[in-house]
Write a protein that holds these residues in place. Structure first.
Motif, PDB file in Angstrom:
ATOM      1  N   THR A 173      38.681  18.555  41.389  1.00 43.51           N
ATOM      2  CA  THR A 173      37.496  17.843  41.867  1.00 43.51           C
ATOM      3  C   THR A 173      36.579  17.436  40.722  1.00 43.51           C
ATOM      4  O   THR A 173      35.967  16.359  40.757  1.00 43.51           O
ATOM      5  N   TYR A 174      36.475  18.268  39.702  1.00 40.88           N
ATOM      6  CA  TYR A 174      35.557  18.015  38.588  1.00 40.88           C
ATOM      7  C   TYR A 174      36.291  17.639  37.300  1.00 40.88           C
ATOM      8  O   TYR A 174      35.714  17.708  36.219  1.00 40.88           O
ATOM      9  N   GLY A 175      37.554  17.244  37.426  1.00 41.91           N
ATOM     10  CA  GLY A 175      38.347  16.897  36.255  1.00 41.91           C
ATOM     11  C   GLY A 175      39.356  17.991  35.965  1.00 41.91           C
ATOM     12  O   GLY A 175      40.498  17.947  36.437  1.00 41.91           O
ATOM     13  N   PRO A 176      38.968  19.047  35.223  1.00 47.26           N
ATOM     14  CA  PRO A 176      39.885  20.167  34.992  1.00 47.26           C
ATOM     15  C   PRO A 176      40.072  21.004  36.256  1.00 47.26           C
ATOM     16  O   PRO A 176      39.259  20.934  37.181  1.00 47.26           O
ATOM     17  N   GLN A 177      41.117  21.804  36.289  1.00 49.56           N
ATOM     18  CA  GLN A 177      41.296  22.758  37.384  1.00 49.56           C
ATOM     19  C   GLN A 177      40.102  23.712  37.437  1.00 49.56           C
ATOM     20  O   GLN A 177      39.685  24.267  36.423  1.00 49.56           O
ATOM     21  N   HIS A 178      39.555  23.894  38.652  1.00 47.86           N
ATOM     22  CA  HIS A 178      38.375  24.758  38.819  1.00 47.86           C
ATOM     23  C   HIS A 178      38.630  25.774  39.925  1.00 47.86           C
ATOM     24  O   HIS A 178      38.860  25.399  41.077  1.00 47.86           O
ATOM     25  N   TYR A 179      38.598  27.070  39.526  1.00 53.03           N
ATOM     26  CA  TYR A 179      38.722  28.161  40.481  1.00 53.03           C
ATOM     27  C   TYR A 179      37.432  28.964  40.527  1.00 53.03           C
ATOM     28  O   TYR A 179      36.742  29.129  39.516  1.00 53.03           O
ATOM     29  N   VAL A 180      37.128  29.503  41.700  1.00 59.39           N
ATOM     30  CA  VAL A 180      36.102  30.529  41.846  1.00 59.39           C
ATOM     31  C   VAL A 180      36.830  31.840  42.123  1.00 59.39           C
ATOM     32  O   VAL A 180      37.667  31.920  43.031  1.00 59.39           O
ATOM     33  N   THR A 181      36.513  32.858  41.323  1.00 63.03           N
ATOM     34  CA  THR A 181      37.198  34.142  41.465  1.00 63.03           C
ATOM     35  C   THR A 181      36.396  35.093  42.347  1.00 63.03           C
ATOM     36  O   THR A 181      35.163  35.048  42.375  1.00 63.03           O
ATOM     37  N   ALA A 182      37.095  35.923  43.060  1.00 66.11           N
ATOM     38  CA  ALA A 182      36.451  36.972  43.850  1.00 66.11           C
ATOM     39  C   ALA A 182      35.910  38.060  42.914  1.00 66.11           C
ATOM     40  O   ALA A 182      36.014  37.965  41.689  1.00 66.11           O
ATOM     41  N   ALA A 183      35.318  39.113  43.501  1.00 65.78           N
ATOM     42  CA  ALA A 183      34.560  40.102  42.735  1.00 65.78           C
ATOM     43  C   ALA A 183      35.171  41.491  42.855  1.00 65.78           C
ATOM     44  O   ALA A 183      35.531  41.924  43.948  1.00 65.78           O
ATOM     45  N   THR A 184      35.222  42.210  41.721  1.00 62.05           N
ATOM     46  CA  THR A 184      35.654  43.610  41.795  1.00 62.05           C
ATOM     47  C   THR A 184      34.660  44.441  42.607  1.00 62.05           C
ATOM     48  O   THR A 184      35.013  45.525  43.074  1.00 62.05           O
ATOM     49  N   ARG A 185      33.440  43.937  42.772  1.00 62.74           N
ATOM     50  CA  ARG A 185      32.473  44.636  43.635  1.00 62.74           C
ATOM     51  C   ARG A 185      33.068  44.909  45.013  1.00 62.74           C
ATOM     52  O   ARG A 185      32.818  45.960  45.614  1.00 62.74           O
ATOM     53  N   TYR A 186      33.845  43.988  45.544  1.00 61.00           N
ATOM     54  CA  TYR A 186      34.390  44.105  46.894  1.00 61.00           C
ATOM     55  C   TYR A 186      35.850  44.546  46.911  1.00 61.00           C
ATOM     56  O   TYR A 186      36.312  45.093  47.917  1.00 61.00           O
ATOM     57  N   ASP A 187      36.578  44.285  45.829  1.00 60.27           N
ATOM     58  CA  ASP A 187      38.010  44.576  45.845  1.00 60.27           C
ATOM     59  C   ASP A 187      38.478  44.873  44.428  1.00 60.27           C
ATOM     60  O   ASP A 187      38.344  44.019  43.542  1.00 60.27           O
ATOM     61  N   PRO A 188      39.029  46.050  44.165  1.00 57.43           N
ATOM     62  CA  PRO A 188      39.509  46.369  42.821  1.00 57.43           C
ATOM     63  C   PRO A 188      40.689  45.509  42.374  1.00 57.43           C
ATOM     64  O   PRO A 188      41.033  45.505  41.188  1.00 57.43           O
ATOM     65  N   ASN A 189      41.298  44.775  43.316  1.00 59.81           N
ATOM     66  CA  ASN A 189      42.404  43.874  42.957  1.00 59.81           C
ATOM     67  C   ASN A 189      41.929  42.455  42.673  1.00 59.81           C
ATOM     68  O   ASN A 189      42.753  41.559  42.454  1.00 59.81           O
ATOM     69  N   ALA A 190      40.621  42.243  42.649  1.00 58.76           N
ATOM     70  CA  ALA A 190      40.076  40.897  42.444  1.00 58.76           C
ATOM     71  C   ALA A 190      39.944  40.597  40.952  1.00 58.76           C
ATOM     72  O   ALA A 190      38.842  40.534  40.398  1.00 58.76           O
TER      73      ALA A 190
END
Length: 313
Positions: free
Chosen positions: A263-280
């Motif tokens: 959407t913004y040119g390069p690949q853009h991901y939003v990552t989840a948080a270790t606050r909620y999941d140790p596998n994030a």
């Protein structure tokens, strides 16, 4: 006869009767490669301390998760430290700790606080950890941005924004809290939006002009970062202009997995948080010769949620 280090290592190990398993061969190959390596992304750790007031978050899930941030970061750290081939870098796109128990600078040198605990946790990684700033690492306007920068520099040895080159890649930590939207004196003040400020934008373009394969970290997803700040000059146009060399833009803040694709040119991901999941966490293999990234645990992500399945290696 001239014997290079790798030949010596192999012949020496053979003399000692080492069993050359696929895992050992992989480690040797990694060590010998100046262009291929592995790194991890761990975001929104939200570390607290004994001064934290329980029950002050938004709802049951948030109030429960904040009390488990340390154990979940330790779990993610244990997994990352155990991986082979070894992870060589870790990047944290902000919210390293959760708010400020005091607006007094000296308080943080008279007491053991969440900043000290965060440092101890990050020091437990067996590889360098590079930190960025999140909104909870600030407390504008109660705590000035300048005070936050002083504490990060003294306690965590981190700058407001920074870059590091490694094996042909450039990694850039941007700070979307340096612009007018986080300046209380500005008529653009709106903490729900991110902005970089012209000085940082100029610095960022200087980093991009080398055209190295680049990974960009920023706390706010690009969706809520002001596109342009001076006429047509801003983060979004820069990302699009240099989209061929920017391999990835990774953000945090939303605590859920989101794929903005290109959407913004390069690949853009939003990552989840270790606050909620140790596998994030995100695990990548990088190859600067091929100028490629491979997200190794992408298939374990549960999109639009806090969660991911554990990586087995």
């Amino acid at each position: 006869m001239k014997i290079d280090r790798r030949t010596f290592a192999l012949s020496g190990a053979a003399a000692l009767g080492t069993l050359w398993t696929p895992r050992i061969w992989s480690e040797v190959a990694q060590t010998a490669s100046p262009t291929r390596f592995h790194f991890a992304v761990v975001s929104d750790t939200h570390i607290i301390d004994d001064y934290y007031q329980k029950g002050t978050e938004n709802g049951v899930e948030d109030n429960e998760s904040i009390l488990r941030t340390t154990e979940r970061l330790v779990s993610a750290r244990t997994l990352i430290n155990s991986l082979r081939p070894k992870i060589e870098k870790v990047f944290v796109p902000g919210d390293c700790f959760h708010n400020y128990p005091s607006a007094d600078y000296d308080f943080y040198f008279k007491n053991r606080t969440r900043i000290d605990i965060a440092k101890e946790l990050f020091d437990g990684f067996e590889m360098p950890v590079h930190l960025g700033f999140g909104n909870h690492d600030y407390d504008v306007p109660r705590v000035s941005r300048e005070m936050s920068h002083r504490l990060f520099a003294e306690k965590l040895k981190a700058k407001p924004y920074s870059s590091v080159d490694y094996k042909g890649f450039r990694f850039v930590h941007l700070n979307n809290f340096m612009g007018a939207t986080w300046d209380k004196s500005s008529d653009q003040f709106n903490k729900g939006l991110g902005s970089l400020g012209v000085e940082q934008l100029n610095w960022f373009e200087g980093q991009l002009q080398d055209r190295k394969p680049t990974v960009v970290f920023i706390h706010y997803p690009l969706w809520i970062v002001v596109p342009t700040e001076v006429k047509d000059y801003g983060l979004h146009p820069l990302l699009y202009k240099y989209r061929d060399s920017i391999q990835l833009v990774a953000a945090g803040h939303w605590h859920k997995w989101v794929d903005f694709a290109h959407t913004y040119g390069p690949q853009h991901y939003v990552t989840a948080a270790t606050r909620y999941d140790p596998n994030a966490y995100m695990l990548f293999e990088a190859d600067s010769k091929k100028q490629t990234l491979r997200w190794m645990n992408e298939d374990l992500v549960q999109w639009s949620t806090h969660y991911a399945k554990p990586y087995k290696g």
